[in-house]
Each structure stands twice: as C-alpha cells, then as structure tokens.
Write a protein that holds these residues in place. Structure first.
Motif, PDB file in Angstrom:
ATOM      1  N   LYS A  46     -33.891  -9.879  62.594  1.00 42.56           N
ATOM      2  CA  LYS A  46     -33.698  -9.079  63.811  1.00 42.56           C
ATOM      3  C   LYS A  46     -34.103  -9.820  65.086  1.00 42.56           C
ATOM      4  O   LYS A  46     -34.995 -10.660  65.077  1.00 42.56           O
ATOM      5  N   ILE A  47     -33.450  -9.434  66.173  1.00 42.48           N
ATOM      6  CA  ILE A  47     -33.793  -9.949  67.501  1.00 42.48           C
ATOM      7  C   ILE A  47     -34.430  -8.821  68.301  1.00 42.48           C
ATOM      8  O   ILE A  47     -33.874  -7.729  68.375  1.00 42.48           O
ATOM      9  N   ALA A  48     -35.562  -9.097  68.901  1.00 38.70           N
ATOM     10  CA  ALA A  48     -36.161  -8.121  69.816  1.00 38.70           C
ATOM     11  C   ALA A  48     -36.550  -8.841  71.105  1.00 38.70           C
ATOM     12  O   ALA A  48     -35.790  -8.871  72.054  1.00 38.70           O
ATOM     13  N   CYS A  49     -37.730  -9.475  71.123  1.00 38.46           N
ATOM     14  CA  CYS A  49     -38.188 -10.103  72.375  1.00 38.46           C
ATOM     15  C   CYS A  49     -37.443 -11.400  72.676  1.00 38.46           C
ATOM     16  O   CYS A  49     -37.275 -11.775  73.819  1.00 38.46           O
ATOM     17  N   LYS A  50     -37.032 -12.099  71.647  1.00 38.35           N
ATOM     18  CA  LYS A  50     -36.428 -13.440  71.768  1.00 38.35           C
ATOM     19  C   LYS A  50     -37.328 -14.370  72.582  1.00 38.35           C
ATOM     20  O   LYS A  50     -36.853 -15.208  73.338  1.00 38.35           O
ATOM     21  N   ASP A  51     -38.609 -14.193  72.419  1.00 32.08           N
ATOM     22  CA  ASP A  51     -39.568 -14.998  73.177  1.00 32.08           C
ATOM     23  C   ASP A  51     -40.795 -15.348  72.341  1.00 32.08           C
ATOM     24  O   ASP A  51     -41.852 -15.638  72.885  1.00 32.08           O
ATOM     25  N   GLY A  52     -40.681 -15.232  71.030  1.00 35.34           N
ATOM     26  CA  GLY A  52     -41.797 -15.626  70.170  1.00 35.34           C
ATOM     27  C   GLY A  52     -42.949 -14.652  70.139  1.00 35.34           C
ATOM     28  O   GLY A  52     -44.024 -14.979  69.625  1.00 35.34           O
ATOM     29  N   CYS A  54     -42.853 -11.069  69.094  1.00 33.03           N
ATOM     30  CA  CYS A  54     -42.846  -9.830  68.288  1.00 33.03           C
ATOM     31  C   CYS A  54     -42.774 -10.060  66.785  1.00 33.03           C
ATOM     32  O   CYS A  54     -43.129  -9.186  66.010  1.00 33.03           O
ATOM     33  N   GLY A  55     -42.270 -11.201  66.359  1.00 27.06           N
ATOM     34  CA  GLY A  55     -42.187 -11.504  64.932  1.00 27.06           C
ATOM     35  C   GLY A  55     -40.996 -10.911  64.211  1.00 27.06           C
ATOM     36  O   GLY A  55     -40.827 -11.147  63.007  1.00 27.06           O
ATOM     37  N   CYS A  56     -40.147 -10.160  64.896  1.00 28.78           N
ATOM     38  CA  CYS A  56     -39.006  -9.510  64.222  1.00 28.78           C
ATOM     39  C   CYS A  56     -38.027 -10.522  63.634  1.00 28.78           C
ATOM     40  O   CYS A  56     -37.305 -10.211  62.688  1.00 28.78           O
ATOM     41  N   CYS A  57     -37.990 -11.710  64.205  1.00 26.71           N
ATOM     42  CA  CYS A  57     -36.991 -12.708  63.791  1.00 26.71           C
ATOM     43  C   CYS A  57     -37.553 -13.712  62.791  1.00 26.71           C
ATOM     44  O   CYS A  57     -36.927 -14.751  62.558  1.00 26.71           O
ATOM     45  N   THR A  58     -38.697 -13.401  62.199  1.00 25.29           N
ATOM     46  CA  THR A  58     -39.377 -14.379  61.341  1.00 25.29           C
ATOM     47  C   THR A  58     -38.565 -14.716  60.093  1.00 25.29           C
ATOM     48  O   THR A  58     -38.062 -13.836  59.392  1.00 25.29           O
ATOM     49  N   VAL A  66     -41.902 -18.567  60.406  1.00 21.49           N
ATOM     50  CA  VAL A  66     -41.611 -19.090  61.752  1.00 21.49           C
ATOM     51  C   VAL A  66     -40.698 -18.109  62.485  1.00 21.49           C
ATOM     52  O   VAL A  66     -39.706 -17.637  61.911  1.00 21.49           O
ATOM     53  N   PRO A  67     -41.007 -17.797  63.755  1.00 19.84           N
ATOM     54  CA  PRO A  67     -40.056 -16.981  64.521  1.00 19.84           C
ATOM     55  C   PRO A  67     -38.805 -17.800  64.831  1.00 19.84           C
ATOM     56  O   PRO A  67     -38.876 -18.830  65.498  1.00 19.84           O
ATOM     57  N   SER A  68     -37.670 -17.348  64.343  1.00 22.63           N
ATOM     58  CA  SER A  68     -36.457 -18.158  64.458  1.00 22.63           C
ATOM     59  C   SER A  68     -35.902 -18.192  65.875  1.00 22.63           C
ATOM     60  O   SER A  68     -34.986 -18.965  66.160  1.00 22.63           O
ATOM     61  N   CYS A  69     -36.454 -17.376  66.764  1.00 27.90           N
ATOM     62  CA  CYS A  69     -36.046 -17.469  68.174  1.00 27.90           C
ATOM     63  C   CYS A  69     -36.777 -18.587  68.898  1.00 27.90           C
ATOM     64  O   CYS A  69     -36.518 -18.850  70.068  1.00 27.90           O
ATOM     65  N   GLU A  70     -37.686 -19.232  68.181  1.00 31.06           N
ATOM     66  CA  GLU A  70     -38.449 -20.326  68.785  1.00 31.06           C
ATOM     67  C   GLU A  70     -38.012 -21.688  68.231  1.00 31.06           C
ATOM     68  O   GLU A  70     -38.681 -22.690  68.479  1.00 31.06           O
TER      69      GLU A  70
HETATM   70  S1  FES Z   1     -37.327 -11.963  68.562  1.00 35.07           S
HETATM   71 FE1  FES Z   1     -39.455 -11.574  68.959  1.00 35.07          FE
HETATM   72  S2  FES Z   1     -40.458 -13.319  68.095  1.00 35.07           S
HETATM   73 FE2  FES Z   1     -38.346 -13.771  67.902  1.00 35.07          FE
END
Ligand code: FES
Ligand code: FES
Length: 160
Positions: A46-52, A54-58, A66-70
């Motif tokens: 999932k995508i939420a903050c896209k800034d590392g 929230c952890g939703c994209c882990t 690893v947060p995949s948005c990072e």
């Molecule tokens: S979308 Fe929140 S940490 Fe990646």
C-alpha cells in the motif's frame, strides 16, 4: 543513449527491466513501490505517506523490512524482494504471521496490515522469540490509524 537494465527477483520470479526515458522503460527516479504496484500489479503493498513515515509500503528486501517508497527501482539490481503476495506457501497456506493476524482480529480496515505483516515476518526471522516490548520497538515505523496495535501485539505474541 545507452540503455541499461535492472534485474531483480520479486516473490521468486525474476524480472529484468530496461532503464531509460522511453515508453515502457523504468525512469531512473522511479520508486520501487510504483514499479511493484503499477508495473507488476502487486497492489497488496500500500501507498500512504510515500515519505518513509508510515510503513504501509513495507516489503522484505534481502531479509530486511524496507519501506518501498524509499527505494529506487534501479537500485534493486540483484536483490530478492518479497511482497505480501509472496508470503503464503505455493499451495496457498498462509504464513503463520498472516494466520495469527486473522486469528486475533489484528486489523480493522486492513490498509496498514500488509506493511505490518512484512515488518513482523522479517523481524521474527531474525529474532523468533522477542518480548512484547521488543516487538513494539520493531513496529515503531508502522502506523495504524484504526488503533489495532493491541491485537497486533497479541497476534505476534502468540507466535513467539
Ligand atoms: S508509503 Fe508510508 S512509508 Fe512508504
Ligand atoms: S487496520 Fe486500518 S489503518 Fe490499520
């Protein structure tokens, strides 16, 4: 312009992608979360903050959560990536972490759940018998807006 490629494994399947700015190529600045969701159709991440934050994209990369948005996709050369879709056994049997989350009702809307499960899986692989406090620390980067944390901790405690 010289075309380069990036190769990696996602859920035991090998992918090789062309890097560049042409149609269908991976731009050098593309994030792994976008490649997983938009190119490979793995929308369980999932995508939420896209800034590392929230952890939703882990996802799990070479054993680490690893947060995949990072992560840039071009930096994944040679990596082994596991997403929530790859956690169950080939016969469909759920990973014990997934099953425990069901058994303990450890989610409400479920949006944060794939990220929390991936963080938990990677952590338990390294520390199979953590204390409740250690689990809390391990999940410090995963946020749940539905306040399912106590059920999450109960679910994980049942596995340790
Ligand atoms: S979308 Fe929140 S940490 Fe990646
Ligand atoms: S279950 Fe809804 S955000 Fe966590």
């Amino acid at each position: 312009m010289k075309t380069t490629q990036v190769s990696f494994t996602v859920n035991s399947k090998r992918y090789t992608m062309s890097v560049g700015k042409l149609f269908g190529q991976i731009p050098p600045n593309e994030l792994l979360i976008d490649s997983l969701r938009d190119r490979l159709g793995l929308t369980g991440t999932k995508i939420a903050c896209k800034d590392g934050a929230c952890g939703c994209c882990t996802v799990i990369i070479d054993g680490d959560a690893v947060p995949s948005c990072e992560v840039l996709t071009v930096d994944c050369e040679g990596k082994s990536i596991t997403t929530i879709e790859g956690l169950a056994a080939p016969d469909g049997t759920l990973d014990p972490v997934q099953q425990a989350f069901i058994d303990y009702y450890a989610f409400q809307c479920g949006f944060c759940t794939p990220g929390i499960i991936m963080t938990t899986r990677a952590y338990l692989d390294k520390n199979p018998h953590p204390t409740r406090e250690e689990v809390q620390d391990a999940l410090a980067g995963n946020f749940c807006r539905c306040i399912s944390h106590y059920h999450v901790l109960d679910a994980i405690e049942s596995l340790t």
